[in-house]
Design a protein around this motif. Sequence first.
Motif, mmCIF file in Angstrom:
data_model
loop_
_atom_site.group_PDB
_atom_site.id
_atom_site.type_symbol
_atom_site.label_atom_id
_atom_site.label_comp_id
_atom_site.label_asym_id
_atom_site.label_seq_id
_atom_site.Cartn_x
_atom_site.Cartn_y
_atom_site.Cartn_z
ATOM 1 N N UNK B 56 0.849 -1.194 0.000
ATOM 2 C CA UNK B 56 0.000 0.000 0.000
ATOM 3 C C UNK B 56 0.881 1.239 0.000
ATOM 4 N N UNK B 57 0.428 2.252 -0.734
ATOM 5 C CA UNK B 57 1.182 3.494 -0.792
ATOM 6 C C UNK B 57 0.338 4.637 -0.250
ATOM 7 N N UNK B 58 1.006 5.476 0.524
ATOM 8 C CA UNK B 58 0.377 6.658 1.088
ATOM 9 C C UNK B 58 1.342 7.816 0.835
ATOM 10 N N UNK B 59 1.153 8.488 -0.303
ATOM 11 C CA UNK B 59 2.058 9.561 -0.729
ATOM 12 C C UNK B 59 3.492 9.021 -0.801
ATOM 13 N N UNK B 60 4.394 9.485 0.025
ATOM 14 C CA UNK B 60 5.795 9.032 -0.026
ATOM 15 C C UNK B 60 6.053 7.799 0.840
ATOM 16 N N UNK B 61 5.036 7.267 1.462
ATOM 17 C CA UNK B 61 5.188 6.099 2.324
ATOM 18 C C UNK B 61 4.681 4.854 1.606
ATOM 19 N N UNK B 62 5.490 3.781 1.632
ATOM 20 C CA UNK B 62 5.108 2.511 1.034
ATOM 21 C C UNK B 62 5.150 1.438 2.102
ATOM 22 N N UNK B 63 4.047 0.732 2.261
ATOM 23 C CA UNK B 63 3.918 -0.315 3.270
ATOM 24 C C UNK B 63 3.804 -1.668 2.567
ATOM 25 N N UNK B 64 4.497 -2.664 3.110
ATOM 26 C CA UNK B 64 4.411 -4.000 2.538
ATOM 27 C C UNK B 64 4.170 -5.017 3.636
ATOM 28 N N UNK B 65 3.298 -5.959 3.376
ATOM 29 C CA UNK B 65 3.013 -7.073 4.291
ATOM 30 C C UNK B 65 3.680 -8.302 3.715
ATOM 31 N N UNK B 66 4.400 -9.033 4.533
ATOM 32 C CA UNK B 66 5.112 -10.202 4.044
ATOM 33 C C UNK B 66 4.161 -11.283 3.542
ATOM 34 N N UNK B 67 4.661 -12.117 2.648
ATOM 35 C CA UNK B 67 3.833 -13.170 2.065
ATOM 36 C C UNK B 67 3.223 -14.078 3.129
ATOM 37 N N UNK B 68 3.983 -14.354 4.175
ATOM 38 C CA UNK B 68 3.516 -15.244 5.238
ATOM 39 C C UNK B 68 2.764 -14.512 6.338
ATOM 40 N N UNK B 69 2.574 -13.222 6.169
ATOM 41 C CA UNK B 69 1.852 -12.365 7.133
ATOM 42 C C UNK B 69 2.496 -12.389 8.514
ATOM 43 N N UNK B 70 3.842 -12.463 8.530
ATOM 44 C CA UNK B 70 4.569 -12.415 9.800
ATOM 45 C C UNK B 70 5.406 -11.147 9.925
ATOM 46 N N UNK B 71 5.599 -10.426 8.828
ATOM 47 C CA UNK B 71 6.468 -9.276 8.879
ATOM 48 C C UNK B 71 5.964 -8.187 7.942
ATOM 49 N N UNK B 72 6.476 -6.991 8.160
ATOM 50 C CA UNK B 72 6.049 -5.855 7.355
ATOM 51 C C UNK B 72 7.176 -4.835 7.310
ATOM 52 N N UNK B 73 7.111 -3.972 6.314
ATOM 53 C CA UNK B 73 8.099 -2.892 6.216
ATOM 54 C C UNK B 73 7.411 -1.601 5.831
#
Lengths: 113, 110
Positions: B56-73
Motif C-alpha cells: 500500500x502506498x500513502x504519498x511518499x510512504x510505502x507499506x508492505x506485508x510479508x507473504x507469510x503475514x509475519x512481517x512488514x516494512x
Amino acid sequence: NAGVTQTPKFQVLKTGQSMTLQCAQDMNHEYMSWYRQDPGMGLRLIHYSVGAGITDQGEVPNGYNVSRSTTEDFPLRLLSAAPSQTSVYFCASSLTGVGNTIYFGEGSWLTVV
Amino acid sequence: TQLLEQSPQFLSIQEGENLTVYCNSSSVFSSLQWYRQEPGEGPVLLVTVVTGGEVKKLKRLTFQFGDARKDSSLHITAAQPGDTGLYLCAGDSSGYALNFGKGTSLLVTP
C-alpha cells in the motif's frame, strides 16, 4: 468531532491512593480499550470492552479495574496506586474491534510517588 | 503475547534521504497496522495491511506485508522534517487485541 476524550491529562498520586482515569467517545463505537506506554516497552493492552456490560483482560491487567456501563464511557480505576503504574495511559475505540480503524485519545500522564 | 520486533530502534537522517523500517514476528497476524505518534499525542493510524504480499502506498510512504503475514516494512521516500515521529507497528491476531512493537523513533533534520 470530539473523538476520544481522556481526563485528566496529568496526575500525580501518592503510593496507595486510588483514582479513576476517564475515557469517553462520541462515535458510537462498540469497542474500547486501555493501553499503557512505557519507555522501551511499546504499548501494552490493559483491559478492553466489546460493548456495554462486557469487559475482558489484556496483557497487563493487574492493579487495574474497568467497567462499561454505557457505550460512551470506559473508565480505568487504580485501586491502590504503585510506582510501577507510573506511565502514559491511552484510551482507544473502534467500531467493532481492532480490525476497524482505532482512534486513540491524547493520553493521560500518571506519576505515582 | 506475540512479539513484534521493530528495527531500527532509532534513526536520524537528513531531509531528502530514503529509509526503511522493519517489523518482524514469528507469529502470523490476520492484519498489521502502522501508526505514527508525535510527542504528547496518541498514535494515529497510517495504514492497515491484510493480505500476504500486499503493498500500500500513502504519498511518499510505502507499506508492505510479508507473504507469510509475519512481517512488514515501511519505506519512506525523500524524507521530510514533518515525517519526524515514533513509528509503531501493531499486529492483530484475535480481533480484539493489538500487539505493538516498541517503535522506531525517526528524526529528519533539514
